[in-house]
Structures are given as structure tokens and as C-alpha cells.
Design an enzyme around this catalytic site. Structure first.
Site, PDB file in Angstrom:
ATOM      1  N   GLU A  33       0.829  -1.199   0.000  1.00 31.88           N
ATOM      2  CA  GLU A  33       0.000   0.000   0.000  1.00 31.88           C
ATOM      3  C   GLU A  33       0.872   1.261   0.000  1.00 31.88           C
ATOM      4  O   GLU A  33       0.726   2.149  -0.837  1.00 31.88           O
ATOM      5  CB  GLU A  33      -0.887  -0.036   1.237  1.00 31.88           C
ATOM      6  CG  GLU A  33      -1.522   1.257   1.678  1.00 31.88           C
ATOM      7  CD  GLU A  33      -1.955   1.135   3.126  1.00 31.88           C
ATOM      8  OE1 GLU A  33      -3.147   0.894   3.356  1.00 31.88           O
ATOM      9  OE2 GLU A  33      -1.091   1.273   4.032  1.00 31.88           O
ATOM     10  N   ASP A  93      -9.347   1.752   7.102  1.00 31.56           N
ATOM     11  CA  ASP A  93      -9.483   1.511   5.666  1.00 31.56           C
ATOM     12  C   ASP A  93     -10.596   2.373   5.073  1.00 31.56           C
ATOM     13  O   ASP A  93     -10.447   2.974   4.003  1.00 31.56           O
ATOM     14  CB  ASP A  93      -9.802   0.032   5.391  1.00 31.56           C
ATOM     15  CG  ASP A  93      -8.554  -0.822   5.282  1.00 31.56           C
ATOM     16  OD1 ASP A  93      -7.495  -0.391   5.772  1.00 31.56           O
ATOM     17  OD2 ASP A  93      -8.642  -1.929   4.722  1.00 31.56           O
TER      18      ASP A  93
END
Length: 474
Positions: free
Chosen positions: A97, A294
């Protein structure tokens, strides 16, 4: 002389006005967004900041997060002379990420050397070269490149592919020995065809046409709403060597998914969800049916898709709903974790969420949006133990809100004639009047690209003054 008097009178009424964020958002659907117009709005300028101030903010973020103090500021760490990684300081690891976010920041900031350094490290240590995960990236490594968990996290692979395509379009492939386009195509192919040989799982569920949480057993049958990136899928429908129609379908499916996955009152979505949009709990970690870390990114994914393509008018409903909720919590004091119904789970006012809520202003129709943009402007560049995730989202948010996160390789689909605000193929007093009326009433029909006389991404009193000058000089 009559024209001069008319223009001067109208200017006196409108010169003190600053274009409102909602006024520009209401015109996005009609113009097709930045893909059609080539206009990337600068919400900071729209709320009164100068371009020089915005540029300085971005440079400061780059200087600190990439080249600041080793122990308290930077997240970018060089390895040797030609590699680097993005460090998750709090967890002591390197994540796909963060590496892909770092590459996206680099291509948007025109930093090819740092982009290449990050890619070389990711390709050498994270990208898997054989077996059921071939082409995908291990989501977690140590600082020496050792794989800590080989499972791919879908959002990292998505950002790797998109940043590589932007790099190919901005800098050209093989200019530094890396074929950006070829590397991106390899990832896109794996996303949709990993299982073609009978082993492994695709990164997009074949039945539901949705991105999966992870392309592994037990994780292929649900999703993470923040992994849905319809704006990226639209571009892959143009640039993938194959599967173009499928990418278009996947983009449409994600747009249909978002209203199902977000609360109809608060706008909050969960970390994990079923393909139906229902919140999803998992046995190995708690709380992911709530709005947690998230889920911060859902707002940005929806708003950017709207700003770029203008295909989903529901995005404005969502953005208003979300801003109304956080406004009720206090724009500068809301927490970072909530139940979907809006019960606060902590009181941290996190920079990463501040950034994502500011990006949501790209789709709002409420005047409240300016306060969320100002909250980001007043937020310090993240530092200290938690600077990795907050810092990456802060930087991405700053790029989006300032109009500096662009679709490299996309040319405006419309012909621009500066001054022809009413699109009648002439530039005259009617165009001056059109801009003036637009400033007074955002529902006025206008060609935003043509009306943006100084091409700063917004239509405001400066453009009114510019067209007045043009008309008088003529």
C-alpha cells in the site's frame, strides 16, 4: 463606451465574489468532469488561497515526508543508490500500500528518480514471480526485503498499476531502463487472469465483477469498499491491452456498489463488506464492520471518480451526506472511528481522515465543504510515530484538493476557446454577462473551461476581470 460602462457595472457587483465549491460541482455532471474538460479544480484557490501558497504547501509535504528528519519526519528511505522503500514507522515494516502510494505521489510531483527507486525495491522484493500469486505483490516485508506475509492486498496492486501507467504517459517508457507500460500490463493481466491456468485466484471476483479483499482462499468472496477505484478502472478500460469492456463493467459495478455499502444517513462505510454491500466481520480481526481506518478512503474514491468522469450523480448525495454527518460532529474535532450509524468509537482527529473528507468536497453541493477544505489546509504535515498512513493520505489528499493529481495521458476531449463562456462561438459582452450570472447563480449554463480565463481551475472574479480586459482591449 456603452460596453465599457456595462462591463464596469457588472464587475463592480461581482469582483468581490469568490467562486463557491458547490457552484463548480453542480456543473461537473454536465461537462463530463476533468476527463472531458482537462480542468482539475484547485479547491484551495477556490477558498481564497493563492497558487504560490498552494505550491509551497505541496513542496513542504515533499520535503518533510520524503527528505525530512530520519526519526520524526520522513517515510521515504533510500537503499543504496537506486532503491528505496516507504516505511510504516508504527508497525516496523514495508507495505505494498505505502510503496504504491509513494510511487503515485512521485509521478504526480514529477519525481522520476524517487519513483524508479521505489519501483525497483517493490519489484525485487515484493512482486512474486511464480506460482499461484505470480505478478501480485506481497503486502508486507521487512526493511531488508524479506517477505513477512506473501498475501497480496488488492489496493497496493491497483495503485502500482495506475502509477506505472501514469509514469509511462508522463515520462515515456524505458527512459530510465524501466518499461513502465509493460510492468503495468503484467499487473493488469494478473488481476483478471491469474486463475486461467487453474491455480490461484483473480484480484476481481469473476461472478460479482468486484475487487476482492485478497486473491487467496477465504478472502476471494468479500471485498473492501476502499479498494473500489472506479476512476482507475475507467482508465484501464482505455489503456489495458485487453479486457477493455470488462474494466468498464467493473467501473459501473463499483458505482452501483457504493450506495449499498454506505449508510443512508451518515454516509459512513465499513472497512470490509460482502459484495452485496453488507458490512463484513472477520474472525482474525475485530471491528471491520465499522467505519475504521481503511474506510476513510471511500470518500476520496467516490469523489475523485465524480470529479474525473461525472458519471455518477449519486456521488453528490453521498458527499453531502458524509459532510453533514461530520459537520454535526464538529469539523475540527470529529473522531476517526465510528459505527456506521454514527456512534463515536474514538476521539482522534486524524490527518488522514481530514484529507479524505476534504477530497469529498470535489463532489459536494453544500457550503459546508469549504470548512473541510480549510481543515486540511490548517492541518500540519504528519510527523512522529503515526506519520506513515496519515502522511500518505495527507499527501494524496493535498494533491487531489489542489488539482495536482492528474490523469497523465488523457487529453481534454473538448476544444477550448477562452472567453466563449456561453459556447456560441463568439466572444462578446454576452460572455461577460454569462460569467457574472454564473457567479451570482451557479445554475447558469456555462462552459467552465472556456470561462476559466486564467486557467487556474476555477471560475471566479479574476476571470470576470480578465474577460472585461479582453473585451475592452478589442
Amino acid at each position: 463606451m456603452k460596453l465599457r460602462k456595462i462591463c464596469s457595472g457588472l464587475l463592480a457587483v461581482a469582483i468581490s465574489m469568490v467562486a463557491l465549491i458547490p457552484a463548480n460541482n453542480q456543473a461537473v455532471a454536465a461537462t463530463g468532469g476533468a476527463y472531458e474538460t482537462g480542468v482539475y479544480r484547485n479547491l484551495f484557490v477556490e477558498t481564497g488561497k493563492t497558487q504560490a501558497q498552494v505550491d509551497a504547501k505541496l513542496q513542504a509535504a515533499w520535503d518533510k515526508l520524503f527528505y525530512g528528519n530520519d526519526s520524526s519526519e520522513r517515510v521515504y528511505y533510500p537503499v543504496g543508490t537506486d532503491m528505496a522503500y516507504i516505511k510504516d514507522v508504527a508497525n516496523g515494516d514495508v507495505r505494498s500500500e505505502g510503496m504504491s502510494y509513494g510511487m503515485m505521489i512521485c509521478v504526480q510531483m514529477d519525481k522520476q528518480k524517487e519513483f524508479d527507486n521505489l519501483w525497483r525495491w517493490a519489484k525485487k522484493y515484493m512482486q512474486q514471480q511464480s506460482g499461484a500469486l505470480k505478478g501480485f505483490f506481497a503486502w508486507q516485508c521487512n526493511f531488508s526485503g524479506g517477505v513477512m506475509d506473501s498475501t497480496p492486498a488488492s489496493d497496493g496492486d491497483e495503485y502500482f498499476a495506475m502509477s506505472l501507467l501514469f509514469a509511462a504517459n508522463r515520462w515515456g517508457s524505458n527512459t530510465t531502463g524501466i518499461d513502465y507500460n509493460k510492468e503495468a500490463q503484467t499487473i493488469l493481466d494478473a488481476m483478471l487472469h491469474q486463475s486461467d491456468d487453474g491455480q490461484g485466484y483473480n484480484m476481481f471476483n469473476k461472478t460479482y465483477n468486484q475487487v476482492v479483499f485478497c486473491p487467496t482462499a477465504g478472502n476471494y468472496d468479500f471485498t473492501d469498499p476502499s479498494y473500489h477505484l472506479p476512476a482507475f478502472y475507467e482508465l484501464w478500460a482505455l489503456w489495458d491491452d485487453s479486457d477493455n469492456a470488462l474494466w468498464s463493467q467493473i467501473a459501473a459495478t463499483s458505482r452501483q456498489f457504493f450506495p449499498k455499502a454506505t449508510n443512508a444517513t451518515t454516509g459512513l462505510g465499513p472497512d470490509y463488506a460482502e459484495f452485496s454491500g453488507a458490512p463484513k466481520d472477520v474472525s482474525w480481526s475485530s471491528g471491520h464492520s465499522d467505519f475504521r481506518y481503511d474506510a476513510w478512503r471511500i470518500a476520496s474514491n467516490i469523489a475523485v471518480d465524480y470529479a474525473w468522469f461525472g458519471k455518477d450523480a449519486w456521488a453528490t448525495t453521498f458527499a453531502d451526506r458524509l459532510h453533514n454527518f461530520f459537520y454535526s460532529q464538529g469539523v475540527t474535532t470529529y473522531g476517526s472511528n465510528y459505527t456506521l450509524a454514527g456512534s463515536k468509537l474514538n476521539s482522534d482527529h486524524s490527518p488522514g481522515l481530514v484529507a479524505m473528507n476534504a477530497v469529498a468536497a470535489l463532489a459536494t453541493t453544500s457550503d459546508k465543504s469549504k470548512e473541510f477544505v480549510n481543515d486540511l489546509w490548517n492541518t500540519s504535515i504528519p510527523s512522529g510515530q503515526y506519520r506513515y498512513y496519515d502522511g500518505m493520505l495527507y499527501f494524496l489528499g493535498m494533491l487531489h484538493v489542489s488539482g495536482n493529481f492528474k490523469m497523465w495521458g488523457v487529453q481534454s476531449q473538448t476544444t477550448v476557446t477562452l472567453g466563449d463562456a456561453n459556447d456560441d462561438k463568439n466572444i462578446d459582452a454576452l460572455d461577460f454577462a454569462t460569467i457574472k450570472m454564473y457567479l451570482l447563480n451557479s445554475s447558469t449554463a456555462i462552459n467552465l473551461k472556456n470561462a476559466d480565463m486564467n486557467e487556474d481551475g476555477s471560475v471566479d472574479s479574476l476571470d470576470l476581470a480578465a474577460i472585461k480586459k479582453k473585451l475592452l482591449n478589442n
